[in-house]
Design a protein around this motif. Sequence first.
Motif, short mmCIF file in Angstrom:
data_model
loop_
_atom_site.label_atom_id
_atom_site.label_comp_id
_atom_site.label_asym_id
_atom_site.label_seq_id
_atom_site.Cartn_x
_atom_site.Cartn_y
_atom_site.Cartn_z
N ALA A 132 0.81 -1.22 0.00
CA ALA A 132 0.00 0.00 0.00
C ALA A 132 0.84 1.27 0.00
CB ALA A 132 -0.94 0.01 1.21
N THR A 133 2.01 1.22 0.64
CA THR A 133 2.80 2.44 0.82
C THR A 133 4.17 2.39 0.16
OG1 THR A 133 3.77 1.69 2.91
CG2 THR A 133 1.64 2.85 3.02
N GLY A 134 4.68 1.20 -0.12
CA GLY A 134 6.01 1.09 -0.69
C GLY A 134 7.14 1.18 0.30
N THR A 135 6.84 1.28 1.60
CA THR A 135 7.90 1.31 2.60
C THR A 135 8.49 -0.09 2.77
OG1 THR A 135 6.27 0.98 4.36
CG2 THR A 135 6.93 3.24 3.87
N ARG A 136 9.77 -0.13 3.09
CA ARG A 136 10.42 -1.42 3.26
C ARG A 136 10.10 -1.99 4.63
NH1 ARG A 136 16.79 -1.63 2.92
NH2 ARG A 136 16.67 -1.44 5.17
N ARG A 137 9.50 -3.18 4.63
CA ARG A 137 9.15 -3.83 5.89
C ARG A 137 10.25 -4.76 6.37
NH1 ARG A 137 3.36 -6.52 5.11
NH2 ARG A 137 4.70 -7.88 3.90
N LEU A 138 10.89 -5.46 5.43
CA LEU A 138 11.91 -6.45 5.78
C LEU A 138 13.01 -6.43 4.75
CD1 LEU A 138 9.61 -9.54 6.52
CD2 LEU A 138 10.77 -8.17 8.25
N ARG A 139 14.20 -6.84 5.17
CA ARG A 139 15.28 -7.15 4.24
C ARG A 139 15.75 -8.55 4.54
NH1 ARG A 139 20.33 -3.92 1.82
NH2 ARG A 139 18.62 -3.39 0.41
N LEU A 140 15.62 -9.45 3.57
CA LEU A 140 16.01 -10.84 3.74
C LEU A 140 17.31 -11.08 2.99
CD1 LEU A 140 12.52 -12.49 3.08
CD2 LEU A 140 13.51 -11.80 5.27
N PRO A 141 18.32 -11.61 3.66
CA PRO A 141 19.59 -11.87 2.96
C PRO A 141 19.47 -13.08 2.05
CG PRO A 141 19.68 -12.68 5.21
CD PRO A 141 18.37 -11.97 5.08
N LEU A 142 20.22 -13.05 0.98
CA LEU A 142 20.26 -14.16 0.03
C LEU A 142 21.67 -14.71 -0.01
CD1 LEU A 142 18.25 -12.75 -3.01
CD2 LEU A 142 17.46 -14.33 -1.26
N ALA A 143 21.79 -16.02 -0.18
CA ALA A 143 23.11 -16.62 -0.31
C ALA A 143 23.75 -16.13 -1.60
CB ALA A 143 22.99 -18.15 -0.32
N ALA A 144 25.06 -16.00 -1.56
CA ALA A 144 25.79 -15.53 -2.74
C ALA A 144 25.72 -16.56 -3.85
CB ALA A 144 27.24 -15.25 -2.38
N ASP A 145 25.84 -16.09 -5.08
CA ASP A 145 25.85 -17.00 -6.21
C ASP A 145 27.07 -17.91 -6.14
OD1 ASP A 145 23.58 -15.95 -7.17
OD2 ASP A 145 24.49 -14.79 -8.78
N GLY A 146 26.85 -19.14 -6.53
CA GLY A 146 27.94 -20.10 -6.52
C GLY A 146 28.70 -20.09 -7.83
N PRO A 147 29.52 -21.10 -8.09
CA PRO A 147 30.31 -21.14 -9.32
C PRO A 147 29.42 -21.29 -10.53
CG PRO A 147 30.43 -23.23 -8.14
CD PRO A 147 29.73 -22.28 -7.23
N PRO A 148 29.84 -20.75 -11.66
CA PRO A 148 29.01 -20.81 -12.87
C PRO A 148 29.07 -22.19 -13.52
CG PRO A 148 31.06 -19.71 -13.35
CD PRO A 148 31.07 -20.00 -11.87
N ALA A 149 28.59 -23.20 -12.79
CA ALA A 149 28.59 -24.57 -13.31
C ALA A 149 27.27 -24.85 -14.01
CB ALA A 149 28.80 -25.56 -12.17
N TYR A 150 27.29 -25.88 -14.87
CA TYR A 150 26.05 -26.26 -15.55
C TYR A 150 25.01 -26.65 -14.51
CZ TYR A 150 22.69 -29.18 -17.96
OH TYR A 150 21.53 -29.73 -18.42
N GLY A 151 23.82 -26.14 -14.66
CA GLY A 151 22.73 -26.56 -13.79
C GLY A 151 22.59 -25.73 -12.58
N SER A 152 23.56 -24.90 -12.24
CA SER A 152 23.34 -24.06 -11.09
C SER A 152 24.53 -23.27 -10.70
CB SER A 152 22.89 -24.85 -9.90
OG SER A 152 22.81 -23.98 -8.83
N GLY A 153 24.61 -23.16 -9.35
CA GLY A 153 25.41 -22.15 -8.78
C GLY A 153 24.54 -20.98 -8.46
N ARG A 154 23.59 -20.67 -9.30
CA ARG A 154 22.77 -19.49 -9.08
C ARG A 154 21.75 -19.72 -7.98
NH1 ARG A 154 20.81 -16.67 -14.45
NH2 ARG A 154 20.60 -15.00 -12.95
N SER A 155 21.49 -18.66 -7.23
CA SER A 155 20.54 -18.74 -6.14
C SER A 155 19.23 -18.11 -6.60
CB SER A 155 21.09 -17.98 -4.92
OG SER A 155 20.11 -17.86 -3.93
N TRP A 156 18.31 -18.95 -7.03
CA TRP A 156 17.03 -18.43 -7.52
C TRP A 156 16.08 -18.19 -6.36
CZ3 TRP A 156 16.41 -16.83 -12.33
CH2 TRP A 156 17.30 -17.29 -13.31
N LEU A 157 15.36 -17.11 -6.43
CA LEU A 157 14.36 -16.77 -5.43
C LEU A 157 13.00 -16.82 -6.09
CD1 LEU A 157 13.58 -15.41 -2.62
CD2 LEU A 157 13.64 -13.28 -3.90
N LEU A 158 12.02 -17.39 -5.42
CA LEU A 158 10.67 -17.34 -5.97
C LEU A 158 9.66 -17.10 -4.86
CD1 LEU A 158 9.17 -20.75 -6.09
CD2 LEU A 158 11.62 -20.70 -6.43
#
Length: 442
Positions: A132-158
Amino acid sequence: MAPAEPTPASPRTAAAAPAAAISDLSEELPSGEGPVESSSDVVAGRPDHVRPTRRTLVAAGAAGAAVLGLGLYARGFSRPDPPPRLPAPRFTGPAPLWTYRGTERAAPGRLGPGTRAPLFPTAAAVDVLDPATGTRRLRLPLAADGPPAYGSGRSWLLAPTAERVHSLADGRLDGHDLRTGHPDRPVELAALLGGRVTSHTLLGTDGHALICTADLAPTASAGPAEVLFAVDPAAGRLVWSRSRREQDSLLLRTGLLDGRLFALDTGERLVAVDTRDGRTLWRAPAGPSVSWLAPLPDRVCLGVDPGDLRVLAALDGSPLRPPSRPPGATWRYLPPITDGRALYAVRSDGEITALAPEDGRQLWSCTLPYRVDLRSVPLVVGRVLYVPGGADDGVTAVDVADGRTLWTFTDGLPGVDVWWLGTDGERLFAGHDSVLHALPTA
């Protein structure tokens, strides 16, 4: 780092922060002067008062300037200058309900489909905003991206719902409650799958389980393994898993819809998998050179070189008639979307065609004021189709009844990223670079 705050919808003048610099101080002493006699110390009781010479004054001034310079130098390290402020926005189209300015550049690729809460993801965290207001309620940390290997490394958020987000990184599934920020109990993939995970991918959710892939390191008794599996994040248990044989290996071009996973395999086939138990529903030839796939409720659309569209029935994989593309056309088909009333075929040159889902006849067409590509993901909310463009192009709203352009929203702010969209059903969230706007829906 100070938290970012939303700015009001009305433009305001932003003055640039002054840049301070200390120049080198240099001054030559007057030439032709002889040695100066040392003066008596008045404090020590010697009454002879001696006037300071020019050289003494210059030396004292230089020493004072050096002390001042050191003080300013140290102050520069202890109190860094604030970053330059963004210019005031210059809106066209509807006035935003609110505008959020992040302290970092957004990373919308971390968001999965179905996001309903206003989220501002970056490389290191995700800001959860009040819708409703656009104010930040929370900040959630994300794990850092891993090595650029096939199939992942990336930390996807959904964010499949407005209550919870999940991320996968470093072999661990994490979840957070969007209302409180409280973390769920993490799920370690090694313990779940019985082997060391070398890479992984979070494909999405069917609303109940998280669908993932993982590569397992070889052991003394077995070689490397590829696993497709589903996890119940609330219970932390494995719902099902299936090993992928080389001739049945699923590629990363996947899509989830209505409890089914659609994926390409190494045999140039499209595979439909039931996400409830992992069994294969059907396989159908997909052909070579598939660059993307887009599952819809009744069909699966495939983008094939040099820009054509191939369509299969979602029920059994049988081929359906695709929209035509003239020979020699320089534009490409992009992933279409549907709202049940029509299929909206999007072209890279900015033309959108609404097709009747039952027979493919054209209902209307319109042309956007800009070109689009695979990064421009459209969204239908109610009776309006929203199509994002580049940072300078903005977002265009199209009436799905007749193809009329209702408005194009721009903010006049500098940027290089393509706009990204989301909705909670009441508001349209449109962002690029380090800003996110909430717009009223028609």
